[in-house]
Design a protein around this motif. Structure first.
Motif, PDB file in Angstrom:
ATOM      1  N   ALA A   1       0.822  -1.213   0.000  1.00 59.48           N
ATOM      2  CA  ALA A   1       0.000   0.000   0.000  1.00 59.48           C
ATOM      3  C   ALA A   1       0.852   1.259   0.000  1.00 59.48           C
ATOM      4  O   ALA A   1       1.927   1.287   0.614  1.00 59.48           O
ATOM      5  N   ASN A   2       0.369   2.297  -0.685  1.00 63.77           N
ATOM      6  CA  ASN A   2       1.068   3.589  -0.691  1.00 63.77           C
ATOM      7  C   ASN A   2       1.148   4.136   0.732  1.00 63.77           C
ATOM      8  O   ASN A   2       0.161   4.110   1.460  1.00 63.77           O
ATOM      9  N   GLY A   3       2.331   4.628   1.102  1.00 62.87           N
ATOM     10  CA  GLY A   3       2.505   5.224   2.418  1.00 62.87           C
ATOM     11  C   GLY A   3       2.825   4.236   3.521  1.00 62.87           C
ATOM     12  O   GLY A   3       2.918   4.614   4.684  1.00 62.87           O
ATOM     13  N   VAL A   4       2.983   2.949   3.176  1.00 65.13           N
ATOM     14  CA  VAL A   4       3.299   1.938   4.188  1.00 65.13           C
ATOM     15  C   VAL A   4       4.693   1.376   3.917  1.00 65.13           C
ATOM     16  O   VAL A   4       4.895   0.607   2.980  1.00 65.13           O
ATOM     17  N   GLY A   5       5.648   1.781   4.744  1.00 63.68           N
ATOM     18  CA  GLY A   5       7.003   1.262   4.622  1.00 63.68           C
ATOM     19  C   GLY A   5       7.151  -0.038   5.393  1.00 63.68           C
ATOM     20  O   GLY A   5       6.220  -0.468   6.093  1.00 63.68           O
ATOM     21  N   PRO A   6       8.329  -0.674   5.287  1.00 57.58           N
ATOM     22  CA  PRO A   6       8.554  -1.959   5.962  1.00 57.58           C
ATOM     23  C   PRO A   6       8.344  -1.910   7.481  1.00 57.58           C
ATOM     24  O   PRO A   6       7.775  -2.825   8.055  1.00 57.58           O
ATOM     25  N   LYS A   7       8.796  -0.829   8.129  1.00 50.38           N
ATOM     26  CA  LYS A   7       8.666  -0.746   9.590  1.00 50.38           C
ATOM     27  C   LYS A   7       7.200  -0.638  10.012  1.00 50.38           C
ATOM     28  O   LYS A   7       6.764  -1.296  10.957  1.00 50.38           O
ATOM     29  N   LEU A   8       6.438   0.192   9.292  1.00 49.18           N
ATOM     30  CA  LEU A   8       5.023   0.342   9.622  1.00 49.18           C
ATOM     31  C   LEU A   8       4.273  -0.958   9.335  1.00 49.18           C
ATOM     32  O   LEU A   8       3.429  -1.384  10.130  1.00 49.18           O
ATOM     33  N   ALA A   9       4.605  -1.605   8.224  1.00 55.85           N
ATOM     34  CA  ALA A   9       3.954  -2.882   7.883  1.00 55.85           C
ATOM     35  C   ALA A   9       4.221  -3.919   8.968  1.00 55.85           C
ATOM     36  O   ALA A   9       3.319  -4.661   9.368  1.00 55.85           O
ATOM     37  N   GLU A  10       5.454  -3.948   9.460  1.00 61.29           N
ATOM     38  CA  GLU A  10       5.807  -4.899  10.532  1.00 61.29           C
ATOM     39  C   GLU A  10       5.015  -4.594  11.803  1.00 61.29           C
ATOM     40  O   GLU A  10       4.518  -5.501  12.470  1.00 61.29           O
TER      41      GLU A  10
END
Length: 198
Positions: free
Chosen positions: A113-122
């Motif tokens: 998703a746009n605006g979701v980096g690896p750290k936020l996804a985790e």
């Protein structure tokens, strides 16, 4: 609190719709998945909603199903996930795909998703893993719910037309069985409507 809206679809844009309810136009922010399934302008629509009130704004978010709204609530409960980011996630993943990604700890799926980096996804996957069981669709319903992209979009379309989620899932599952997994969204919705009307 506004829980849902039923009225005429007055306008659809890239990130929102306007629903006319008794002469009042409600601007509803929504995922691209919901906006593509909401139906034609001028048609009647029922949409689930969630209102967010901030110091400087009041925003109404709209969803094609109660399950999508529940996921929105869960997502916005994670630090760093606002309404727009939650909608971006729900635009690329259906409620069922998101449930599977969180249950499997698949942060790569969430980070599409746009605006979701690896750290936020985790963080999303880690914080929501234990909360997945509390959603509207229980294990029995999930087992019978359609899992293909077209099928889940068809369920969303039927719920937008006012069918209960269980009715919509059953009708689409029956249509999917008859047409096969390669069926188009249009064909699924048409046959599901016939089956639901019987």
């Amino acid at each position: 609190m506004i829980a849902r809206l039923s009225g005429a679809l007055a306008e659809v844009a890239a990130d929102h719709a306007v629903i006319d309810v008794g002469g009042v136009g409600y601007l509803v922010q929504a995922s691209s998945r919901t906006l593509s399934a909401i139906g034609p302008v001028g048609g009647s629509v029922m949409i689930f909603t969630e209102m967010q009130v901030r110091e400087d704004s009041m925003t109404l978010f709209g969803f094609g199903s109660a399950a999508e709204r529940d996921w929105f609530r869960l997502l916005t409960g994670v630090q760093g996930v606002g309404g727009r980011v939650a909608l971006a996630i729900l635009s690329v993943l259906s409620a069922d795909e998101l449930r599977k990604a969180v249950a499997a700890g698949d942060k790569t799926m969430v980070s599409r998703a746009n605006g979701v980096g690896p750290k936020l996804a985790e963080r999303i996957v880690r914080e929501l893993k234990d909360k997945v069981g509390g959603l509207v669709l229980g294990p029995a319903a999930l087992a019978s719910a359609p899992t293909t992209g077209a099928a889940s979009d068809a369920v969303s379309a039927l719920t937008n037309l006012g069918f209960r989620p269980a009715e919509a899932s059953a009708a689409v599952a029956a249509a999917n069985d008859e047409l096969g997994d390669g069926a188009s969204l249009d064909a699924l919705v048409r046959l599901a409507l016939k089956k639901a009307a019987r």
